[in-house]
Design a protein around this motif. Structure first.
Motif, PDB file in Angstrom:
ATOM      1  N   LEU A 129      -0.792  27.090 -26.900  1.00 22.43           N
ATOM      2  CA  LEU A 129      -1.611  27.621 -25.818  1.00 22.43           C
ATOM      3  C   LEU A 129      -3.024  27.065 -25.945  1.00 22.43           C
ATOM      4  CD1 LEU A 129      -1.950  29.575 -23.414  1.00 22.43           C
ATOM      5  CD2 LEU A 129      -2.385  31.404 -25.066  1.00 22.43           C
ATOM      6  N   VAL A 130      -3.546  26.571 -24.821  1.00 21.76           N
ATOM      7  CA  VAL A 130      -4.849  25.905 -24.818  1.00 21.76           C
ATOM      8  C   VAL A 130      -5.785  26.626 -23.847  1.00 21.76           C
ATOM      9  CG1 VAL A 130      -6.059  23.705 -24.475  1.00 21.76           C
ATOM     10  CG2 VAL A 130      -3.676  23.718 -25.284  1.00 21.76           C
ATOM     11  N   ASP A 131      -7.039  26.807 -24.267  1.00 22.55           N
ATOM     12  CA  ASP A 131      -7.987  27.509 -23.401  1.00 22.55           C
ATOM     13  C   ASP A 131      -8.678  26.559 -22.429  1.00 22.55           C
ATOM     14  OD1 ASP A 131     -10.133  26.267 -24.737  1.00 22.55           O
ATOM     15  OD2 ASP A 131     -10.645  28.029 -25.926  1.00 22.55           O
ATOM     16  N   LYS A 132      -9.574  27.099 -21.618  1.00 21.04           N
ATOM     17  CA  LYS A 132     -10.209  26.321 -20.551  1.00 21.04           C
ATOM     18  C   LYS A 132     -11.085  25.183 -21.075  1.00 21.04           C
ATOM     19  CE  LYS A 132     -10.354  30.244 -17.341  1.00 21.04           C
ATOM     20  NZ  LYS A 132     -11.234  31.164 -16.568  1.00 21.04           N
ATOM     21  N   ASN A 133     -11.495  25.273 -22.338  1.00 26.28           N
ATOM     22  CA  ASN A 133     -12.345  24.245 -22.924  1.00 26.28           C
ATOM     23  C   ASN A 133     -11.568  23.257 -23.785  1.00 26.28           C
ATOM     24  OD1 ASN A 133     -14.871  25.282 -21.864  1.00 26.28           O
ATOM     25  ND2 ASN A 133     -14.623  26.977 -23.309  1.00 26.28           N
ATOM     26  N   GLY A 134     -10.236  23.386 -23.783  1.00 22.41           N
ATOM     27  CA  GLY A 134      -9.415  22.429 -24.518  1.00 22.41           C
ATOM     28  C   GLY A 134      -9.148  22.787 -25.959  1.00 22.41           C
ATOM     29  N   PHE A 135      -9.451  24.037 -26.368  1.00 22.33           N
ATOM     30  CA  PHE A 135      -9.196  24.454 -27.743  1.00 22.33           C
ATOM     31  C   PHE A 135      -7.844  25.155 -27.853  1.00 22.33           C
ATOM     32  CE2 PHE A 135     -13.868  24.296 -27.623  1.00 22.33           C
ATOM     33  CZ  PHE A 135     -14.121  23.531 -28.749  1.00 22.33           C
TER      34      PHE A 135
ATOM     35  N   GLY B 160       0.099  30.894  -8.013  1.00 26.07           N
ATOM     36  CA  GLY B 160      -1.047  30.983  -7.121  1.00 26.07           C
ATOM     37  C   GLY B 160      -2.379  31.023  -7.834  1.00 26.07           C
ATOM     38  N   ILE B 161      -2.373  31.061  -9.170  1.00 23.21           N
ATOM     39  CA  ILE B 161      -3.618  31.060  -9.922  1.00 23.21           C
ATOM     40  C   ILE B 161      -3.939  29.627 -10.315  1.00 23.21           C
ATOM     41  CG2 ILE B 161      -4.765  31.859 -12.026  1.00 23.21           C
ATOM     42  CD1 ILE B 161      -3.215  34.438 -11.803  1.00 23.21           C
ATOM     43  N   LYS B 162      -4.978  29.092  -9.713  1.00 23.68           N
ATOM     44  CA  LYS B 162      -5.275  27.662  -9.850  1.00 23.68           C
ATOM     45  C   LYS B 162      -5.726  27.278 -11.256  1.00 23.68           C
ATOM     46  CE  LYS B 162      -9.996  28.265  -8.077  1.00 23.68           C
ATOM     47  NZ  LYS B 162     -10.652  28.051  -9.387  1.00 23.68           N
ATOM     48  N   ASP B 163      -6.114  28.261 -12.066  1.00 19.73           N
ATOM     49  CA  ASP B 163      -6.612  27.967 -13.413  1.00 19.73           C
ATOM     50  C   ASP B 163      -5.524  28.037 -14.479  1.00 19.73           C
ATOM     51  OD1 ASP B 163      -9.122  27.678 -12.322  1.00 19.73           O
ATOM     52  OD2 ASP B 163      -9.739  29.732 -12.759  1.00 19.73           O
ATOM     53  N   PHE B 164      -4.248  28.062 -14.067  1.00 21.93           N
ATOM     54  CA  PHE B 164      -3.155  28.062 -15.042  1.00 21.93           C
ATOM     55  C   PHE B 164      -2.271  26.826 -14.836  1.00 21.93           C
ATOM     56  CE2 PHE B 164       1.326  28.873 -15.989  1.00 21.93           C
ATOM     57  CZ  PHE B 164       1.225  29.014 -17.364  1.00 21.93           C
ATOM     58  N   GLY B 165      -1.844  26.229 -15.958  1.00 21.73           N
ATOM     59  CA  GLY B 165      -0.975  25.060 -15.868  1.00 21.73           C
ATOM     60  C   GLY B 165      -0.057  24.922 -17.067  1.00 21.73           C
ATOM     61  N   VAL B 166       0.785  23.906 -17.023  1.00 26.89           N
ATOM     62  CA  VAL B 166       1.718  23.582 -18.101  1.00 26.89           C
ATOM     63  C   VAL B 166       1.719  22.065 -18.281  1.00 26.89           C
ATOM     64  CG1 VAL B 166       4.110  23.703 -18.929  1.00 26.89           C
ATOM     65  CG2 VAL B 166       3.192  25.557 -17.500  1.00 26.89           C
ATOM     66  N   ALA B 167       1.817  21.617 -19.513  1.00 30.91           N
ATOM     67  CA  ALA B 167       1.971  20.186 -19.814  1.00 30.91           C
ATOM     68  C   ALA B 167       3.223  20.012 -20.656  1.00 30.91           C
ATOM     69  CB  ALA B 167       0.747  19.645 -20.544  1.00 30.91           C
TER      70      ALA B 167
ATOM     71  N   LEU C 138      -9.123  20.462 -18.135  1.00 35.03           N
ATOM     72  CA  LEU C 138     -10.348  21.190 -18.459  1.00 35.03           C
ATOM     73  C   LEU C 138     -10.636  22.201 -17.347  1.00 35.03           C
ATOM     74  CD1 LEU C 138     -12.666  18.382 -19.872  1.00 35.03           C
ATOM     75  CD2 LEU C 138     -11.503  20.208 -21.144  1.00 35.03           C
ATOM     76  N   GLY C 139     -10.977  23.426 -17.743  1.00 35.59           N
ATOM     77  CA  GLY C 139     -11.179  24.500 -16.782  1.00 35.59           C
ATOM     78  C   GLY C 139      -9.920  25.289 -16.508  1.00 35.59           C
ATOM     79  N   LYS C 140      -8.819  24.877 -17.147  1.00 37.95           N
ATOM     80  CA  LYS C 140      -7.536  25.569 -16.966  1.00 37.95           C
ATOM     81  C   LYS C 140      -7.017  26.085 -18.309  1.00 37.95           C
ATOM     82  CE  LYS C 140      -5.991  22.806 -12.999  1.00 37.95           C
ATOM     83  NZ  LYS C 140      -7.281  22.081 -12.832  1.00 37.95           N
TER      84      LYS C 140
ATOM     85  N   LYS D  87      -5.545  36.889 -21.249  1.00 38.92           N
ATOM     86  CA  LYS D  87      -6.797  37.018 -21.993  1.00 38.92           C
ATOM     87  C   LYS D  87      -7.669  35.796 -21.797  1.00 38.92           C
ATOM     88  CE  LYS D  87      -5.295  40.026 -25.790  1.00 38.92           C
ATOM     89  NZ  LYS D  87      -5.140  40.136 -27.254  1.00 38.92           N
ATOM     90  N   LEU D  88      -7.067  34.611 -21.906  1.00 37.78           N
ATOM     91  CA  LEU D  88      -7.848  33.386 -21.776  1.00 37.78           C
ATOM     92  C   LEU D  88      -8.331  33.172 -20.348  1.00 37.78           C
ATOM     93  CD1 LEU D  88      -5.934  30.863 -24.085  1.00 37.78           C
ATOM     94  CD2 LEU D  88      -7.928  32.293 -24.600  1.00 37.78           C
ATOM     95  N   LEU D  89      -7.540  33.566 -19.373  1.00 34.31           N
ATOM     96  CA  LEU D  89      -7.985  33.467 -17.982  1.00 34.31           C
ATOM     97  C   LEU D  89      -9.190  34.377 -17.723  1.00 34.31           C
ATOM     98  CD1 LEU D  89      -4.544  33.390 -16.124  1.00 34.31           C
ATOM     99  CD2 LEU D  89      -6.243  31.542 -16.172  1.00 34.31           C
ATOM    100  N   ASN D  90      -9.279  35.451 -18.465  1.00 30.90           N
ATOM    101  CA  ASN D  90     -10.377  36.399 -18.296  1.00 30.90           C
ATOM    102  C   ASN D  90     -11.645  35.996 -19.062  1.00 30.90           C
ATOM    103  OD1 ASN D  90      -9.512  38.448 -16.494  1.00 30.90           O
ATOM    104  ND2 ASN D  90      -8.166  39.281 -18.056  1.00 30.90           N
ATOM    105  N   GLU D  91     -11.524  35.025 -19.942  1.00 29.88           N
ATOM    106  CA  GLU D  91     -12.702  34.618 -20.733  1.00 29.88           C
ATOM    107  C   GLU D  91     -13.723  33.876 -19.837  1.00 29.88           C
ATOM    108  OE1 GLU D  91     -11.190  34.199 -25.360  1.00 29.88           O
ATOM    109  OE2 GLU D  91     -11.602  32.378 -24.214  1.00 29.88           O
TER     110      GLU D  91
END
Length: 248
Positions: A195-201, A120-127, A87-89, A244-248
């Motif tokens: 692809l999942v946004d910061k809120n899990g959608f 280096g962007i802490k709000d990006f990840g992979v599962a 969440l938040g990523k 785009k999602l990182l900018n939301e």
């Protein structure tokens, strides 16, 4: 030139000298220790220069935006990771297995490239979820991560209960996964990324008819552009949509 002007130039030169003595060694030291924050990596900060400016769509089920189901698995470091850790990523989902002889190597090479773009962007990840958990222990996944030079701290290679993983793939993401002894490597699975946004959608761009495309083709490299069937690569689209999602 007056003595006053001379004193001014000497003063400025002295300040510049002091700055260099105090701060430049610190900057060099941070670079050597890879201690560069997101704001320092100006070339990696997401921008608003998009070839497709349309807002990403939500995948809707019965009129409701679809969220990633709850999950809890163990990563390559033996740490329990859940959907709440993301969440938040903004993050990419894949299903794979370490002994896959066909599409998995290409998929993970593509994901490494994507991850490097957002390094280096802490709000990006992979599962990455293994579909062969009986073989793919945390130790095996750790070796795999080292082999593919996976260094993003938010990239978790996950293993755990087989049925829970298959339910997550087939029901949670509708990304086909099955054990099939006749298939190469003994398993069949989708080569697509979600692809999942910061809120899990779950999010994606739309197709020509205005419907969410839902997934991104992960089995063709940007360099190749097309596969033998004439299908186009979608890694470049994935990178743009992550921005785009990182900018939301």
């Amino acid at each position: 030139m007056s003595n006053k002007s001379n004193y001014s130039y000497v003063g400025i030169a002295f300040i510049i000298l002091v700055f260099g003595i105090i701060f430049i060694p610190k900057i060099v030291d941070r670079i050597k220790n890879n201690d560069i924050t997101r704001s320092d990596r100006m070339s990696n900060v997401p921008d608003n220069n998009f070839s497709n400016t349309e807002k990403l769509a939500f995948l809707e089920i019965n009129g409701e935006p679809k969220k990633v189901p709850d999950f809890s698995f163990v990563n390559q470091d033996g740490k329990v990771i859940t959907n709440k850790d993301y969440l938040g990523k903004v993050y990419v989902i894949e299903f794979f297995f370490t002994t896959c002889p066909t599409i998995c190597p290409i998929m993970n090479q593509n994901l490494v490239q994507v991850s490097e773009r957002f390094k280096g962007i802490k709000d990006f990840g992979v599962a990455s979820f293994t579909i062969n958990p009986s073989h793919d222990t945390p130790e095996v996944l750790k070796e795999y991560a080292e082999k593919y030079k996976i260094t993003n701290p938010n990239w978790n290679l996950l293993t755990g209960d087989r049925d829970a993983i298959y339910d997550l793939a087939n029901l949670g993401f509708n990304l086909y996964t099955a054990q099939d002894d006749s298939a190469a490597g003994g398993f069949e699975h989708s080569g697509n990324f979600a692809l999942v946004d910061k809120n899990g959608f779950i999010r994606s761009r739309k197709d020509a008819y205005g419907n969410p495309k839902i997934y991104y083709r992960g089995t063709i490299t940007e360099a190749a552009k097309f596969n033998e069937e004439g299908e186009e690569e979608e890694i470049s689209q994935l990178k743009e949509d992550i921005k785009k999602l990182l900018n939301e």
